[in-house]
Design a protein around this motif. Structure first.
Motif, PDB file in Angstrom:
ATOM      1  N   MET A   1       0.846  -1.173   0.000  1.00 49.49           N
ATOM      2  CA  MET A   1       0.000   0.000   0.000  1.00 49.49           C
ATOM      3  C   MET A   1       0.893   1.238   0.000  1.00 49.49           C
ATOM      4  SD  MET A   1      -3.060   1.173   2.627  1.00 49.49           S
ATOM      5  CE  MET A   1      -3.830  -0.405   2.655  1.00 49.49           C
ATOM      6  N   ARG A   2       0.539   2.213  -0.808  1.00 47.65           N
ATOM      7  CA  ARG A   2       1.312   3.449  -0.892  1.00 47.65           C
ATOM      8  C   ARG A   2       1.197   4.258   0.390  1.00 47.65           C
ATOM      9  NH1 ARG A   2      -0.240   6.358  -6.379  1.00 47.65           N
ATOM     10  NH2 ARG A   2       1.033   7.920  -5.382  1.00 47.65           N
ATOM     11  N   ILE A   3       2.206   5.072   0.626  1.00 51.62           N
ATOM     12  CA  ILE A   3       2.246   5.908   1.830  1.00 51.62           C
ATOM     13  C   ILE A   3       1.041   6.851   1.896  1.00 51.62           C
ATOM     14  CG2 ILE A   3       3.708   7.704   0.793  1.00 51.62           C
ATOM     15  CD1 ILE A   3       3.915   6.528   4.427  1.00 51.62           C
ATOM     16  N   GLU A   4       0.560   7.300   0.746  1.00 50.61           N
ATOM     17  CA  GLU A   4      -0.593   8.206   0.727  1.00 50.61           C
ATOM     18  C   GLU A   4      -1.834   7.567   1.353  1.00 50.61           C
ATOM     19  OE1 GLU A   4       2.223   9.737  -2.299  1.00 50.61           O
ATOM     20  OE2 GLU A   4       1.425   7.751  -1.890  1.00 50.61           O
ATOM     21  N   TRP A   5      -2.034   6.284   1.078  1.00 44.40           N
ATOM     22  CA  TRP A   5      -3.206   5.609   1.643  1.00 44.40           C
ATOM     23  C   TRP A   5      -3.048   5.416   3.149  1.00 44.40           C
ATOM     24  CZ3 TRP A   5      -7.405   5.984  -0.904  1.00 44.40           C
ATOM     25  CH2 TRP A   5      -7.362   6.096  -2.289  1.00 44.40           C
ATOM     26  N   TRP A   6      -1.829   5.160   3.606  1.00 48.46           N
ATOM     27  CA  TRP A   6      -1.592   5.074   5.050  1.00 48.46           C
ATOM     28  C   TRP A   6      -1.858   6.412   5.716  1.00 48.46           C
ATOM     29  CZ3 TRP A   6      -1.748   0.882   7.678  1.00 48.46           C
ATOM     30  CH2 TRP A   6      -1.369  -0.330   7.092  1.00 48.46           C
ATOM     31  N   ILE A   7      -1.436   7.495   5.085  1.00 45.73           N
ATOM     32  CA  ILE A   7      -1.693   8.834   5.633  1.00 45.73           C
ATOM     33  C   ILE A   7      -3.193   9.081   5.715  1.00 45.73           C
ATOM     34  CG2 ILE A   7      -1.458  11.307   5.184  1.00 45.73           C
ATOM     35  CD1 ILE A   7       1.339  10.674   4.024  1.00 45.73           C
ATOM     36  N   LEU A   8      -3.928   8.721   4.672  1.00 48.63           N
ATOM     37  CA  LEU A   8      -5.387   8.911   4.697  1.00 48.63           C
ATOM     38  C   LEU A   8      -6.040   8.107   5.820  1.00 48.63           C
ATOM     39  CD1 LEU A   8      -6.280   8.904   0.886  1.00 48.63           C
ATOM     40  CD2 LEU A   8      -6.263  10.853   2.458  1.00 48.63           C
ATOM     41  N   ILE A   9      -5.585   6.880   6.024  1.00 45.25           N
ATOM     42  CA  ILE A   9      -6.125   6.045   7.104  1.00 45.25           C
ATOM     43  C   ILE A   9      -5.827   6.685   8.463  1.00 45.25           C
ATOM     44  CG2 ILE A   9      -5.846   3.832   8.306  1.00 45.25           C
ATOM     45  CD1 ILE A   9      -5.415   2.584   5.467  1.00 45.25           C
ATOM     46  N   ILE A  10      -4.600   7.129   8.661  1.00 45.30           N
ATOM     47  CA  ILE A  10      -4.201   7.735   9.938  1.00 45.30           C
ATOM     48  C   ILE A  10      -4.968   9.034  10.185  1.00 45.30           C
ATOM     49  CG2 ILE A  10      -2.271   8.854  11.131  1.00 45.30           C
ATOM     50  CD1 ILE A  10      -0.468   6.681   9.773  1.00 45.30           C
ATOM     51  N   VAL A  11      -5.094   9.874   9.159  1.00 52.54           N
ATOM     52  CA  VAL A  11      -5.815  11.145   9.311  1.00 52.54           C
ATOM     53  C   VAL A  11      -7.287  10.894   9.624  1.00 52.54           C
ATOM     54  CG1 VAL A  11      -6.605  13.199   8.061  1.00 52.54           C
ATOM     55  CG2 VAL A  11      -4.199  12.519   7.958  1.00 52.54           C
ATOM     56  N   ASN A  12      -7.898   9.926   8.954  1.00 50.85           N
ATOM     57  CA  ASN A  12      -9.297   9.598   9.256  1.00 50.85           C
ATOM     58  C   ASN A  12      -9.458   9.084  10.683  1.00 50.85           C
ATOM     59  OD1 ASN A  12     -11.212  10.046   6.994  1.00 50.85           O
ATOM     60  ND2 ASN A  12      -9.661   8.900   5.879  1.00 50.85           N
ATOM     61  N   ALA A  13      -8.522   8.255  11.145  1.00 51.76           N
ATOM     62  CA  ALA A  13      -8.572   7.755  12.525  1.00 51.76           C
ATOM     63  C   ALA A  13      -8.395   8.897  13.525  1.00 51.76           C
ATOM     64  CB  ALA A  13      -7.503   6.688  12.733  1.00 51.76           C
ATOM     65  N   MET A  14      -7.459   9.797  13.235  1.00 53.11           N
ATOM     66  CA  MET A  14      -7.243  10.941  14.130  1.00 53.11           C
ATOM     67  C   MET A  14      -8.468  11.853  14.162  1.00 53.11           C
ATOM     68  SD  MET A  14      -3.236  11.842  13.294  1.00 53.11           S
ATOM     69  CE  MET A  14      -3.336  13.431  14.085  1.00 53.11           C
ATOM     70  N   ALA A  15      -9.087  12.091  13.014  1.00 49.72           N
ATOM     71  CA  ALA A  15     -10.282  12.928  12.959  1.00 49.72           C
ATOM     72  C   ALA A  15     -11.426  12.292  13.751  1.00 49.72           C
ATOM     73  CB  ALA A  15     -10.700  13.169  11.511  1.00 49.72           C
ATOM     74  N   THR A  16     -11.555  10.989  13.664  1.00 47.80           N
ATOM     75  CA  THR A  16     -12.572  10.292  14.450  1.00 47.80           C
ATOM     76  C   THR A  16     -12.300  10.454  15.937  1.00 47.80           C
ATOM     77  OG1 THR A  16     -12.905   8.692  12.674  1.00 47.80           O
ATOM     78  CG2 THR A  16     -13.674   8.056  14.870  1.00 47.80           C
ATOM     79  N   GLY A  17     -11.042  10.313  16.342  1.00 50.37           N
ATOM     80  CA  GLY A  17     -10.669  10.525  17.741  1.00 50.37           C
ATOM     81  C   GLY A  17     -10.953  11.940  18.200  1.00 50.37           C
ATOM     82  N   ILE A  18     -10.657  12.912  17.361  1.00 42.98           N
ATOM     83  CA  ILE A  18     -10.930  14.318  17.692  1.00 42.98           C
ATOM     84  C   ILE A  18     -12.427  14.529  17.881  1.00 42.98           C
ATOM     85  CG2 ILE A  18     -10.968  16.653  16.716  1.00 42.98           C
ATOM     86  CD1 ILE A  18      -8.194  16.031  15.508  1.00 42.98           C
ATOM     87  N   LEU A  19     -13.230  13.966  16.996  1.00 43.84           N
ATOM     88  CA  LEU A  19     -14.685  14.132  17.117  1.00 43.84           C
ATOM     89  C   LEU A  19     -15.230  13.502  18.396  1.00 43.84           C
ATOM     90  CD1 LEU A  19     -15.872  13.651  13.442  1.00 43.84           C
ATOM     91  CD2 LEU A  19     -15.900  15.747  14.802  1.00 43.84           C
ATOM     92  N   ILE A  20     -14.740  12.341  18.743  1.00 44.18           N
ATOM     93  CA  ILE A  20     -15.178  11.701  19.991  1.00 44.18           C
ATOM     94  C   ILE A  20     -14.758  12.543  21.186  1.00 44.18           C
ATOM     95  CG2 ILE A  20     -14.824   9.681  21.480  1.00 44.18           C
ATOM     96  CD1 ILE A  20     -14.620   8.031  18.824  1.00 44.18           C
ATOM     97  N   PHE A  21     -13.513  13.023  21.165  1.00 44.39           N
ATOM     98  CA  PHE A  21     -12.975  13.841  22.249  1.00 44.39           C
ATOM     99  C   PHE A  21     -13.760  15.143  22.419  1.00 44.39           C
ATOM    100  CE2 PHE A  21      -9.762  17.062  23.606  1.00 44.39           C
ATOM    101  CZ  PHE A  21      -9.530  16.569  24.879  1.00 44.39           C
TER     102      PHE A  21
END
Length: 163
Positions: free
Chosen positions: A1-21
């Motif tokens: 998997m390309r680094i761009e897709w890993w970044i998208l996964i990480i950013v989406n996970a972080m955004a979900t964490g921010i919303l819960i927080f």
């Protein structure tokens, strides 16, 4: 998997964490800030890509939309919800201005790094300072809207809340 897709996964996970927080602290303010930021980024993001100012070569839902779903519709609005929930409205104007500058600068620096080292974003007719200005202004517009929305029935004498 390309680094761009890993970044998208990480950013989406972080955004979900921010919303819960943020939702735990003030769900109504977080929701209003999130949704109003989506309105702004939807309109402005479409204009920017349609006028070939920015391009998003690697993105989610590429067959549907040329903008970055992750950034424009999820991560950026989530950060804006965090910004508004933790806004230092009881502090001095200088601290409030620093709050704007801090958030804007961190987001711009991240965008510049992503533009330079990945294929997630390409500046065509765009510069980092345009991002900085538009991010700052969008935070300001959302803040004004949130203050108005939650204080529209009250006679708010403090104009500091708008900054």
């Amino acid at each position: 998997m390309r680094i761009e897709w890993w970044i998208l996964i990480i950013v989406n996970a972080m955004a979900t964490g921010i919303l819960i927080f943020t939702a735990v602290k003030q769900i109504r303010l977080a929701a209003v800030a999130f949704l109003f930021k989506q309105v702004i980024t939807f309109l402005f993001g479409l204009l920017v890509v349609e006028f070939d100012m920015i391009e998003y070569p690697v993105r989610l839902f590429s067959a549907i939309n040329r903008t970055s779903f992750t950034y424009e519709y999820y991560a950026f609005p989530a950060v804006c919800a965090l910004f508004n929930v933790w806004y230092p409205s009881d502090r001095s104007v200088l601290v409030q201005l620093g709050y704007y500058v801090g958030y804007t600068s961190v987001l711009t620096a991240g965008e510049v790094l992503i533009e330079k080292y990945t294929a997630l974003i390409d500046y065509i007719h765009w510069e980092w300072y345009i991002s900085w200005i538009t991010i700052f202004l969008s935070f300001f517009l959302v803040r004004i809207f949130c203050v108005w929305f939650f204080h529209s029935g009250e006679n708010s004498s403090s104009s500091r809340n708008f900054l």
